[in-house]
Design an enzyme around this catalytic site. Structure first.
Site, PDB file in Angstrom:
ATOM      1  N   GLU A  62     -26.427  -2.421  74.721  1.00  0.00           N
ATOM      2  CA  GLU A  62     -25.179  -2.419  73.930  1.00  0.00           C
ATOM      3  C   GLU A  62     -24.941  -1.070  73.258  1.00  0.00           C
ATOM      4  O   GLU A  62     -24.802  -0.995  72.034  1.00  0.00           O
ATOM      5  CB  GLU A  62     -25.252  -3.506  72.845  1.00  0.00           C
ATOM      6  CG  GLU A  62     -25.480  -4.915  73.341  1.00  0.00           C
ATOM      7  CD  GLU A  62     -25.716  -5.911  72.202  1.00  0.00           C
ATOM      8  OE1 GLU A  62     -25.737  -5.498  71.017  1.00  0.00           O
ATOM      9  OE2 GLU A  62     -25.892  -7.100  72.493  1.00  0.00           O
ATOM     10  N   PRO A  63     -24.883   0.021  74.007  1.00  0.00           N
ATOM     11  CA  PRO A  63     -24.716   1.325  73.353  1.00  0.00           C
ATOM     12  C   PRO A  63     -23.293   1.548  72.865  1.00  0.00           C
ATOM     13  O   PRO A  63     -22.326   1.150  73.526  1.00  0.00           O
ATOM     14  CB  PRO A  63     -25.045   2.322  74.472  1.00  0.00           C
ATOM     15  CG  PRO A  63     -24.659   1.605  75.725  1.00  0.00           C
ATOM     16  CD  PRO A  63     -24.900   0.136  75.481  1.00  0.00           C
ATOM     17  N   GLY A  64     -23.150   2.132  71.700  1.00  0.00           N
ATOM     18  CA  GLY A  64     -21.831   2.485  71.182  1.00  0.00           C
ATOM     19  C   GLY A  64     -21.772   3.985  70.951  1.00  0.00           C
ATOM     20  O   GLY A  64     -21.182   4.750  71.723  1.00  0.00           O
TER      21      GLY A  64
ATOM     22  N   ARG B 261     -17.370   8.561  57.259  1.00  0.00           N
ATOM     23  CA  ARG B 261     -18.826   8.699  57.400  1.00  0.00           C
ATOM     24  C   ARG B 261     -19.464   9.633  56.369  1.00  0.00           C
ATOM     25  O   ARG B 261     -20.502   9.299  55.798  1.00  0.00           O
ATOM     26  CB  ARG B 261     -19.217   9.115  58.820  1.00  0.00           C
ATOM     27  CG  ARG B 261     -18.721   8.145  59.917  1.00  0.00           C
ATOM     28  CD  ARG B 261     -19.381   8.349  61.261  1.00  0.00           C
ATOM     29  NE  ARG B 261     -20.765   7.927  61.243  1.00  0.00           N
ATOM     30  CZ  ARG B 261     -21.784   8.727  61.203  1.00  0.00           C
ATOM     31  NH1 ARG B 261     -21.619  10.027  61.223  1.00  0.00           N
ATOM     32  NH2 ARG B 261     -23.017   8.249  61.156  1.00  0.00           N
TER      33      ARG B 261
ATOM     34  N   TYR C 267     -21.995   7.498  54.155  1.00  0.00           N
ATOM     35  CA  TYR C 267     -23.423   7.625  54.520  1.00  0.00           C
ATOM     36  C   TYR C 267     -23.969   9.016  54.260  1.00  0.00           C
ATOM     37  O   TYR C 267     -25.043   9.341  54.764  1.00  0.00           O
ATOM     38  CB  TYR C 267     -23.631   7.356  56.015  1.00  0.00           C
ATOM     39  CG  TYR C 267     -22.914   6.181  56.608  1.00  0.00           C
ATOM     40  CD1 TYR C 267     -23.212   4.883  56.214  1.00  0.00           C
ATOM     41  CD2 TYR C 267     -21.953   6.362  57.608  1.00  0.00           C
ATOM     42  CE1 TYR C 267     -22.569   3.804  56.794  1.00  0.00           C
ATOM     43  CE2 TYR C 267     -21.313   5.289  58.195  1.00  0.00           C
ATOM     44  CZ  TYR C 267     -21.624   4.009  57.784  1.00  0.00           C
ATOM     45  OH  TYR C 267     -20.991   2.949  58.369  1.00  0.00           O
TER      46      TYR C 267
ATOM     47  N   TYR D  42     -17.328   5.437  65.398  1.00  0.00           N
ATOM     48  CA  TYR D  42     -17.194   5.087  63.977  1.00  0.00           C
ATOM     49  C   TYR D  42     -16.326   6.090  63.216  1.00  0.00           C
ATOM     50  O   TYR D  42     -16.549   6.355  62.037  1.00  0.00           O
ATOM     51  CB  TYR D  42     -18.590   4.929  63.332  1.00  0.00           C
ATOM     52  CG  TYR D  42     -19.484   4.007  64.144  1.00  0.00           C
ATOM     53  CD1 TYR D  42     -19.186   2.655  64.258  1.00  0.00           C
ATOM     54  CD2 TYR D  42     -20.598   4.487  64.840  1.00  0.00           C
ATOM     55  CE1 TYR D  42     -19.967   1.809  65.034  1.00  0.00           C
ATOM     56  CE2 TYR D  42     -21.388   3.640  65.618  1.00  0.00           C
ATOM     57  CZ  TYR D  42     -21.066   2.312  65.706  1.00  0.00           C
ATOM     58  OH  TYR D  42     -21.831   1.465  66.477  1.00  0.00           O
TER      59      TYR D  42
ATOM     60  N   CYS E  90      -7.432  10.838  46.320  1.00  0.00           N
ATOM     61  CA  CYS E  90      -7.783  11.005  44.902  1.00  0.00           C
ATOM     62  C   CYS E  90      -9.117  10.355  44.564  1.00  0.00           C
ATOM     63  O   CYS E  90      -9.182   9.317  43.898  1.00  0.00           O
ATOM     64  CB  CYS E  90      -6.665  10.445  44.031  1.00  0.00           C
ATOM     65  SG  CYS E  90      -5.227  11.489  44.148  1.00  0.00           S
ATOM     66  N   GLU E  91     -10.170  10.935  45.069  1.00  0.00           N
ATOM     67  CA  GLU E  91     -11.549  10.491  44.826  1.00  0.00           C
ATOM     68  C   GLU E  91     -12.417  11.740  44.867  1.00  0.00           C
ATOM     69  O   GLU E  91     -12.276  12.559  45.795  1.00  0.00           O
ATOM     70  CB  GLU E  91     -12.042   9.585  45.974  1.00  0.00           C
ATOM     71  CG  GLU E  91     -11.345   8.278  46.121  1.00  0.00           C
ATOM     72  CD  GLU E  91     -12.051   7.136  45.405  1.00  0.00           C
ATOM     73  OE1 GLU E  91     -13.155   7.333  44.869  1.00  0.00           O
ATOM     74  OE2 GLU E  91     -11.462   6.048  45.392  1.00  0.00           O
TER      75      GLU E  91
HETATM   76  N1  LLP Z   1     -25.059  -3.938  69.060  1.00  0.00           N
HETATM   77  C1  LLP Z   1     -24.980  -4.461  67.825  1.00  0.00           C
HETATM   78  C2  LLP Z   1     -25.275  -5.886  67.633  1.00  0.00           C
HETATM   79  C3  LLP Z   1     -24.620  -3.644  66.737  1.00  0.00           C
HETATM   80  O1  LLP Z   1     -24.558  -4.163  65.510  1.00  0.00           O
HETATM   81  C4  LLP Z   1     -24.317  -2.267  66.950  1.00  0.00           C
HETATM   82  C5  LLP Z   1     -23.924  -1.390  65.847  1.00  0.00           C
HETATM   83  C6  LLP Z   1     -24.393  -1.781  68.277  1.00  0.00           C
HETATM   84  C7  LLP Z   1     -24.777  -2.643  69.299  1.00  0.00           C
HETATM   85  C8  LLP Z   1     -24.082  -0.353  68.622  1.00  0.00           C
HETATM   86  O2  LLP Z   1     -24.977   0.519  68.022  1.00  0.00           O
HETATM   87  P1  LLP Z   1     -24.924   2.102  68.380  1.00  0.00           P
HETATM   88  O3  LLP Z   1     -25.330   2.243  69.830  1.00  0.00           O
HETATM   89  O4  LLP Z   1     -23.544   2.558  68.154  1.00  0.00           O
HETATM   90  O5  LLP Z   1     -25.904   2.698  67.456  1.00  0.00           O
HETATM   91  N2  LLP Z   1     -20.739   2.720  61.079  1.00  0.00           N
HETATM   92  C9  LLP Z   1     -22.093   3.213  61.247  1.00  0.00           C
HETATM   93  C10 LLP Z   1     -22.801   2.558  62.405  1.00  0.00           C
HETATM   94  C11 LLP Z   1     -22.855   1.044  62.315  1.00  0.00           C
HETATM   95  C12 LLP Z   1     -23.492   0.409  63.520  1.00  0.00           C
HETATM   96  C13 LLP Z   1     -23.336  -1.066  63.494  1.00  0.00           C
HETATM   97  N3  LLP Z   1     -23.875  -1.761  64.626  1.00  0.00           N
HETATM   98  C14 LLP Z   1     -22.033   4.737  61.385  1.00  0.00           C
HETATM   99  O6  LLP Z   1     -20.946   5.309  61.287  1.00  0.00           O
HETATM  100  O7  LLP Z   1     -23.076   5.375  61.545  1.00  0.00           O
END
Ligand code: LLP
Length: 410
Positions: A272-274, A311, A315, A369, A341-342
């Protein structure tokens, strides 16, 4: 040369100088490269075996055009809401390649998933197991499910993006897994077809994910004792990219190790890569409105704010900033602050840049993201989004208008 790179002092997305795109479409603007998405996707695709599946994590960037591009490359999808599922369907995704994660699935969302016969609903609590059972009985339809387990592994990235520790809200502990598996009838409405885990995001050490795979195998074997025939191990996403000087995670190294680990077993893998698919494929271009001094500090006040890229504020994330115009201005040290305004609306601190008012800068590696976490705070309009393929630019999301943002209130 990479798909997004500097050549002769000019920042390019594929064959087009960013300055040219900015002149035509204005700023702030998210610009993506099709080639970068394709290359990143192939780094997974070229390593998987027949039957394994890449389910791109839609939450990282859910633009319909990007989903369509990935679907055309053969990607499946990991969704975390009914609306993400609807986006995938709109983009023409193969329903049989969609998995549904998330801790708070409503009855409506579960109904949508079951009606569409997706590959699996990933169960995250005992209560959810009961709800899925109820809905599937009501619809008189069988449903394939995964048990999302919590392997209790700490990954060392920002605490907001760790998900695999014992006390996190994600996944099931062993006790709940055993309870569900003993109550889930073998020929009943719910078929347990996979075990899943996702331990967090921005991981550079592939061995951490590998550790979770060991745990998945252990759980699958445990489930087999109760007669559940587990077909897939869903090993989640999480591989990191290089924003600054971190090691980037390697799909090749990860998958080589996973394949070795599973060489004697029949499990198929779901990934499940994002971030690692879309992160490096996008930039955010912003204009310098003013240069302002405050004590020893020099601020570049830019036209993108924390509502466009949260981000850094959320973070303390670091994104590389590159000059788009490259004028012959002197080098100076700037904090880049937005219009919101922050006090926390600073997108980058202490950057050496050659900029003056009217120039443009690009925040790098914001494909993941970035646009999905934008908001209308301060009644600001969300940016335009553009997709570049070679020398072509396509508007994949128009800039919001004032009418758009008041539409729900009038
Ligand atoms: N699968 C599940 C169940 C997840 O919760 C996530 C991300 C992914 C896959 C994808 O993960 P990745 O490959 O993108 O690392 N907003 C944060 C990141 C939150 C990730 C949440 N879950 C940021 O900007 O760093």
């Amino acid at each position: 040369m990479k798909a997004i790179d500097t050549k002769d002092n000019q920042l390019y997305v594929e064959d087009i100088p960013v300055i040219q795109i900015t002149k035509e479409y204005g700023s702030p603007a998210f610009i993506y490269s099709s080639k970068a998405i394709n290359d990143n996707f192939q780094s997974y695709q070229s390593e998987i075996r027949e039957g394994d599946l890449i389910c791109y994590a839609v939450k990282a960037n859910s633009n319909l055009h990007i989903l369509k591009l990935l679907s055309d490359l053969g990607s499946g999808f990991d969704v975390v809401s009914g609306n993400e599922l609807k986006r995938c369907l709109l983009a023409g995704a193969d329903k049989n390649k969609i998995v549904f994660s998330g801790v708070a699935k409503t009855e409506e969302e579960i109904t949508l998933a079951i009606e569409n016969d997706i590959l699996s609903i990933n169960i995250e609590s005992y209560g959810e197991f009961e709800r899925i059972l109820e809905v599937s009985k009501k619809l008189n339809k069988k449903v394939n499910c995964a048990l999302r387990v919590n392997p209790d592994i700490a990954i060392g990235s920002h605490k907001y993006i760790q998900t695999g520790s014992k006390t996190s809200k994600f996944g099931l502990d062993k006790e709940s897994v055993l309870k569900i598996s003993s109550q889930c009838e073998i020929d009943g409405p719910i078929k347990l077809t996979s075990v899943a885990s996702h331990i967090g995001s921005q991981i550079s050490d592939e061995n951490l994910i590998l550790e979770s795979v060991d745990y998945l195998i252990e759980i699958a074997d445990e489930l087999a004792k109760n007669g559940h025939n587990i077909e897939y191990l869903d090993i989640g996403g999480g591989l990191g990219i290089q924003y600054r000087d971190e090691e980037e995670g390697s799909p090749k190294i990860l998958l080589e190790k996973v394949k070795e680990l599973l060489s004697e077993r029949d499990f198929k893998i779901i990934l499940e890569p994002g971030r690692s698919v879309i992160g490096t494929a996008g930039i955010l271009v912003s204009k310098v409105e003013y240069i302002k001094e405050a004590g020893e500090k020099k601020f570049a006040i830019i036209d993108a704010g924390m509502n466009d890229l949260i981000r850094p504020s959320l973070y303390e994330a670091w994104h590389k900033v590159i000059e788009v115009d490259h004028q012959n201005t002197d080098l100076d040290l700037y904090d880049l602050a937005g219009p919101v305004c922050e006090t926390g609306d600073v997108l980058a601190k202490d950057r050496d840049l050659k900029i003056m008012p009217g120039d443009h800068v690009a925040f790098m590696d914001v494909g993941a993201y970035g646009s999905v976490m934008t908001s209308n705070y301060n009644s600001r309009l969300r940016p335009i989004e553009l997709l570049v393929t070679k020398d072509k630019v396509q508007v994949i999301k128009r800039k919001e208008s004032f009418e758009d943002i008041v539409a729900l209130e009038t």
